[in-house]
Design an enzyme around this catalytic site. Sequence first.
Site, PDB file in Angstrom:
ATOM      1  N   PHE A 119       0.856  -1.188   0.000  1.00 20.14           N
ATOM      2  CA  PHE A 119       0.000   0.000   0.000  1.00 20.14           C
ATOM      3  C   PHE A 119       0.889   1.234   0.000  1.00 20.14           C
ATOM      4  O   PHE A 119       1.643   1.447   0.951  1.00 20.14           O
ATOM      5  CB  PHE A 119      -0.886  -0.039   1.250  1.00 20.14           C
ATOM      6  N   SER A 122       2.104   7.090   1.738  1.00 21.37           N
ATOM      7  CA  SER A 122       2.955   8.085   2.415  1.00 21.37           C
ATOM      8  C   SER A 122       4.085   8.606   1.540  1.00 21.37           C
ATOM      9  O   SER A 122       4.653   7.885   0.723  1.00 21.37           O
ATOM     10  CB  SER A 122       3.564   7.477   3.690  1.00 21.37           C
ATOM     11  N   SER A 128       1.069  12.204   8.216  1.00 17.81           N
ATOM     12  CA  SER A 128      -0.281  12.323   8.760  1.00 17.81           C
ATOM     13  C   SER A 128      -1.169  13.123   7.813  1.00 17.81           C
ATOM     14  O   SER A 128      -2.365  12.856   7.683  1.00 17.81           O
ATOM     15  CB  SER A 128      -0.236  12.984  10.145  1.00 17.81           C
ATOM     16  N   TRP A 152       8.376   5.060   3.556  1.00 13.54           N
ATOM     17  CA  TRP A 152       7.831   4.207   4.616  1.00 13.54           C
ATOM     18  C   TRP A 152       6.869   3.147   4.054  1.00 13.54           C
ATOM     19  O   TRP A 152       5.837   2.854   4.643  1.00 13.54           O
ATOM     20  CB  TRP A 152       7.097   5.030   5.684  1.00 13.54           C
ATOM     21  N   SER A 154       5.680  -0.340   3.538  1.00 16.15           N
ATOM     22  CA  SER A 154       5.814  -1.690   4.101  1.00 16.15           C
ATOM     23  C   SER A 154       5.689  -2.745   3.010  1.00 16.15           C
ATOM     24  O   SER A 154       4.957  -2.568   2.035  1.00 16.15           O
ATOM     25  CB  SER A 154       4.730  -1.925   5.166  1.00 16.15           C
ATOM     26  N   TYR A 174      -6.977  17.216  -3.335  1.00 14.09           N
ATOM     27  CA  TYR A 174      -7.082  15.799  -2.981  1.00 14.09           C
ATOM     28  C   TYR A 174      -8.104  15.046  -3.838  1.00 14.09           C
ATOM     29  O   TYR A 174      -8.080  13.820  -3.926  1.00 14.09           O
ATOM     30  CB  TYR A 174      -7.407  15.628  -1.503  1.00 14.09           C
ATOM     31  N   GLU A 332      10.751  -4.414  33.093  1.00 10.47           N
ATOM     32  CA  GLU A 332      11.024  -4.070  34.492  1.00 10.47           C
ATOM     33  C   GLU A 332      10.804  -5.274  35.404  1.00 10.47           C
ATOM     34  O   GLU A 332      11.592  -5.526  36.316  1.00 10.47           O
ATOM     35  CB  GLU A 332      10.114  -2.920  34.919  1.00 10.47           C
ATOM     36  N   MET A 334      11.087  -8.392  34.695  1.00 11.54           N
ATOM     37  CA  MET A 334      12.127  -9.410  34.506  1.00 11.54           C
ATOM     38  C   MET A 334      13.498  -8.920  34.944  1.00 11.54           C
ATOM     39  O   MET A 334      14.437  -9.709  35.078  1.00 11.54           O
ATOM     40  CB  MET A 334      12.168  -9.853  33.042  1.00 11.54           C
ATOM     41  N   GLU A 359      -0.230   3.975  10.381  1.00 10.98           N
ATOM     42  CA  GLU A 359      -1.673   3.886  10.093  1.00 10.98           C
ATOM     43  C   GLU A 359      -2.489   4.827  10.981  1.00 10.98           C
ATOM     44  O   GLU A 359      -3.559   4.485  11.479  1.00 10.98           O
ATOM     45  CB  GLU A 359      -2.160   2.435  10.194  1.00 10.98           C
TER      46      GLU A 359
END
Length: 377
Positions: A119, A122, A128, A152, A154, A174, A332, A334, A359
């Site tokens: 997808f 970005s 954002s 970015w 993925s 847009y 913490e 552990m 996302e």
Amino acid sequence: MFSDEERLMQEMVKKFAQDQVAPLVSTMDENSKMEESVIQGLFQQGLMGIETDAKYGGTGASFFSSILVIEELAKVDASVSLICDIQNTIVNKLLMKHGTEEQKDTYLPILASEKIGSFCLSEAEAGSDSFALKTRASKNGDYYVINGSKMWISNAEHAGLFLVFANVDPSLGYKGITCFLVEGGSEGLHIGKAENKMGIRASSTCPLTFENVKVPETNILGQIGHGYKYAIGSLNEGRIGIAAQMLGLAQGCFDYTIPYIKERIQFGKRIFDFQGLQHQVAHVATQLEAARLLTYNAARLVEAGKPFIKEASMAKYYASEISGITTSKCIEWMGGVGYTKNFPVEKFFRDSKIGTIYEGASNIQLNTIAKFIDADY
């Protein structure tokens, strides 16, 4: 709460994750590379086309089943979970909702059996504020020419199909944004070096460059200028997937940590027996259950065809925040060993941070929730 089909799916994925993914998690994280055997396993188990109709080679299961699968995989490795998440809640969904019959016949079978989807929204100046994207698609006869860059992205290294958002007419703002189906290996499509990330390291995240990439007009997904609607819609459902990922990740970390603190002896008794620690554990367990209920509720609303956007944002926001809190607390509890790479909790902690960023960052989710509250009152 679960149907027989959903429970069977959950059990099957749990076994797959433990048997085929868990032994490779540390190596994949260290090398920042997804093992091919894991990717092939996802396809072989039918986990890359969960909701896709059987006539296209998919499993034909429910959206809720997808959420359970994402959660279960994330208990072992968030990177593997992310591949499954993007494929099912975004890429396949967009094609099923907006694709022509020819596009569905062409791409859904290969997405269910062999090719990963990516997808591509970005950009450097469009995070954002995603609709500020600058990638341009210019019409030339019966095809479009795409120029621009993405960041970015993925699954970029492994993808065989890219859903690329580009503006066909910047003067419309847009409302010129359109979604194109771009096949991997297209001339002029360049995949950059994978980012050296803090977490979800086995999931490739790369910049993309488009230099005069020709795309047939028939590869427009849906309607010209409706890309912004498709992006918003897909991310709304995708956020439930991220909520499931963060929930599973946090639960996996919790499940690993509790047996340790029940066995660790200090001052002559289990550290679990100290009331101060018990209260912390009880608090985190309650937060995890709340995150689970928010996530499952949002998923069921989607299945019922009811409004779910506010609930999806609540689930994504809360699960992401709780994931960070849970994994930090587990380190913490552990103690020193939790801070080392000899144990998986530090990886869970690193993986959790992305939940509040991608996302839709946490503040974006809060904006969305606030808008609905304003409208409700």
